[in-house]
Scaffold this active site. Structure first.
Site, PDB file in Angstrom:
ATOM      1  N   CYS A  93     -18.133  20.843   5.807  1.00 58.01           N
ATOM      2  CA  CYS A  93     -17.831  22.218   6.230  1.00 58.01           C
ATOM      3  C   CYS A  93     -16.565  22.273   7.071  1.00 58.01           C
ATOM      4  O   CYS A  93     -16.393  21.493   8.001  1.00 58.01           O
ATOM      5  CB  CYS A  93     -18.999  22.791   7.034  1.00 58.01           C
ATOM      6  SG  CYS A  93     -18.816  24.556   7.350  1.00 58.01           S
TER       7      CYS A  93
ATOM      8  N   TYR B 274     -19.088  34.665   9.770  1.00 58.33           N
ATOM      9  CA  TYR B 274     -19.220  33.614  10.784  1.00 58.33           C
ATOM     10  C   TYR B 274     -20.507  32.830  10.512  1.00 58.33           C
ATOM     11  O   TYR B 274     -21.580  33.430  10.354  1.00 58.33           O
ATOM     12  CB  TYR B 274     -19.226  34.220  12.199  1.00 58.33           C
ATOM     13  CG  TYR B 274     -17.853  34.796  12.496  1.00 58.33           C
ATOM     14  CD1 TYR B 274     -16.837  33.984  12.997  1.00 58.33           C
ATOM     15  CD2 TYR B 274     -17.539  36.108  12.166  1.00 58.33           C
ATOM     16  CE1 TYR B 274     -15.547  34.484  13.182  1.00 58.33           C
ATOM     17  CE2 TYR B 274     -16.248  36.613  12.349  1.00 58.33           C
ATOM     18  CZ  TYR B 274     -15.262  35.784  12.848  1.00 58.33           C
ATOM     19  OH  TYR B 274     -13.987  36.265  13.006  1.00 58.33           O
ATOM     20  N   SER B 275     -20.374  31.503  10.465  1.00 58.77           N
ATOM     21  CA  SER B 275     -21.548  30.656  10.217  1.00 58.77           C
ATOM     22  C   SER B 275     -22.500  30.736  11.399  1.00 58.77           C
ATOM     23  O   SER B 275     -22.067  30.730  12.552  1.00 58.77           O
ATOM     24  CB  SER B 275     -21.134  29.182  10.097  1.00 58.77           C
ATOM     25  OG  SER B 275     -20.272  29.006   9.033  1.00 58.77           O
TER      26      SER B 275
ATOM     27  N   GLU C 252     -18.912  23.789   2.071  1.00 61.84           N
ATOM     28  CA  GLU C 252     -18.473  25.151   2.327  1.00 61.84           C
ATOM     29  C   GLU C 252     -17.130  25.029   3.045  1.00 61.84           C
ATOM     30  O   GLU C 252     -17.071  24.728   4.238  1.00 61.84           O
ATOM     31  CB  GLU C 252     -19.488  25.897   3.188  1.00 61.84           C
ATOM     32  CG  GLU C 252     -19.214  27.385   3.177  1.00 61.84           C
ATOM     33  CD  GLU C 252     -20.421  28.198   3.588  1.00 61.84           C
ATOM     34  OE1 GLU C 252     -21.188  28.616   2.707  1.00 61.84           O
ATOM     35  OE2 GLU C 252     -20.587  28.392   4.796  1.00 61.84           O
TER      36      GLU C 252
ATOM     37  N   TYR D 140     -12.958  26.614   3.237  1.00 57.25           N
ATOM     38  CA  TYR D 140     -12.072  27.694   2.803  1.00 57.25           C
ATOM     39  C   TYR D 140     -10.809  27.662   3.633  1.00 57.25           C
ATOM     40  O   TYR D 140     -10.763  26.989   4.670  1.00 57.25           O
ATOM     41  CB  TYR D 140     -12.762  29.049   2.947  1.00 57.25           C
ATOM     42  CG  TYR D 140     -13.141  29.323   4.360  1.00 57.25           C
ATOM     43  CD1 TYR D 140     -12.255  29.951   5.220  1.00 57.25           C
ATOM     44  CD2 TYR D 140     -14.362  28.882   4.870  1.00 57.25           C
ATOM     45  CE1 TYR D 140     -12.602  30.149   6.539  1.00 57.25           C
ATOM     46  CE2 TYR D 140     -14.703  29.075   6.168  1.00 57.25           C
ATOM     47  CZ  TYR D 140     -13.827  29.714   7.000  1.00 57.25           C
ATOM     48  OH  TYR D 140     -14.168  29.893   8.305  1.00 57.25           O
TER      49      TYR D 140
END
Ligand code: FAD
Ligand code: NAP
Length: 307
Positions: free
Chosen positions: A251, A80-81, A305, A307
């Site tokens: 992101c 978790y960011s 970043e 995904y």
């Protein structure tokens, strides 16, 4: 342009084999209106652990949910960011926050609720959680952050690191320019909308652009996505993108970067990219989506970043 130097960071002080324990101090919904996309702001007290003061904005922490998967193995770690600035949530170095969306899906006619996101979203103040990290050494603000302008592109919870980065920049006598372009399906899915709208009112050098994909369409019938801001919000974005000391951060959902790359190139900003093969000579409007994976890479001024 100033040299872009990323700070040295500490990595994996705690591993899945030797996690630490952190304590929830708050857990609240951080969208304004009721929405089936439940997103929560969760803050942990990391006092007494080696995480205190050592987690940088842009990094992630790992969470080990309790219990086992269907094969009887302990559940795996999820990342978790961090969404609090480097000096901690509210300036308290013992507080680290994240922004969690409940994973909820209908699979084969049955409701599937994601293991870790729902575990986190259900936690109450005082609950203890097994944590690892920090992780990530590239998606960071540079060491000399005040020397740059920033264009941040986020979809969904990809906004997490940008909340902390924007807090960190604006709390430091920053006089550059920041644009945050945020993509959500519906207006009810805007994450931290009050904070960003207030911040825009209070700071002439901060621009908040929300792209809502499922409420109305662009004149050509396409959706409003973060990358369409490069076409549709030229007056806000181009003066920033044109400066040689501007950095781009991306992101969120994997795939969003391709649209951003294509629109950057179409609008005359190839300097944020590395073009390979004959891509330099092909009109960006004609770029093949699959070929882009090999032939278009982020340049030195672009961080992602996804995904
Ligand atoms: P899981 O239980 O892992 O399920 C995820 C998906 O897998 C399901 O939706 C389903 O499609 C499939 N699946 C899993 N098990 C089954 C099954 N038994 N049957 C059928 N389908 C199944 N998320 C955030 O909310 N906020 C963040 O800030 C954030 N930051 C991240 C940073 C990084 C660097 C990375 C890599 C990920 C980040 N994530 C973030 C995503 C997060 O790590 C988790 O992937 C996410 O919360 C889903 O985890 P979960 O355990 O709830 O879902
Ligand atoms: P979401 O609600 O599914 O999507 C947010 C918005 O992005 C929607 O408007 C969606 O539009 C749009 N979108 C879909 N495809 C796109 C594309 N190719 N280009 C641009 N916009 C696109 O988002 P979410 O469920 O919150 O998911 C966010 C993702 O970010 C998750 O995969 C999460 O795990 C990841 N994440 C990553 C990090 C990280 O790497 N550090 C941190 C946090 C979150 P439509 O659906 O209407 O098409």
């Amino acid at each position: 342009m100033s040299e872009i130097v990323l700070p040295e960071v500490e990595l994996n002080i705690y591993s899945p084999k030797e996690p630490t324990e952190i304590t929830v101090v708050e857990n609240y919904v951080c969208t304004k209106e009721s929405s089936p996309n439940f997103v929560r702001h969760v803050t942990f007290d990391v006092s007494g652990t080696e995480l205190e003061g050592r987690v940088r904005i842009g990094q992630s922490i790992g969470i080990l949910p309790p219990g086992e998967d269907e094969r009887g193995r302990p559940h795996k770690l999820r990342l978790y960011s961090v969404s609090s600035p480097t000096n901690g949530e509210g300036g308290k170095s013992n507080l680290v926050s994240t922004t969690v969306k409940r994973t909820i899906e209908e699979l084969d006619g049955k409701l599937y609720t994601g293991v870790c996101s729902n575990y986190l979203a259900d936690l109450k103040p005082g609950d203890k959680v097994k944590a690892t990290g920090p992780s990530g050494k590239r998606f960071l603000l540079p060491e000399n952050p005040r020397n740059f302008n920033y264009v941040f592109f986020a979809t969904g919870t990809g906004i997490a690191p940008f909340r902390g980065m924007i807090m960190e920049l604006l709390e430091s006598d920053y006089d550059g320019h920041i644009a945050l372009v945020f993509g959500a399906a519906y207006r009810t899915d805007l994450i931290y909308p009050d904070y960003f709208m207030e911040t825009e009112k209070e700071n002439e050098n901060f621009h908040y652009i929300a792209k809502i994909s499922r409420e109305d369409r662009r004149p050509d019938g396409s959706k409003h996505y973060v990358q369409t801001a490069i076409d549709d919000n030229k007056e806000q974005l181009h003066p920033i993108l044109e400066q040689e000391n501007t950095l781009i951060y991306i992101c969120g959902l994997k795939g969003m970067e391709k649209g951003i790359y294509q629109n950057l190139a179409k609008n005359g900003f190839p300097e944020y990219l590395v073009l390979k093969g004959d891509f330099e000579n092909i009109d960006p409007a004609e770029w093949d989506w699959d070929e882009m994976t090999r032939n278009v890479k982020p340049g030195d001024r672009t961080f992602e970043e996804v995904y």
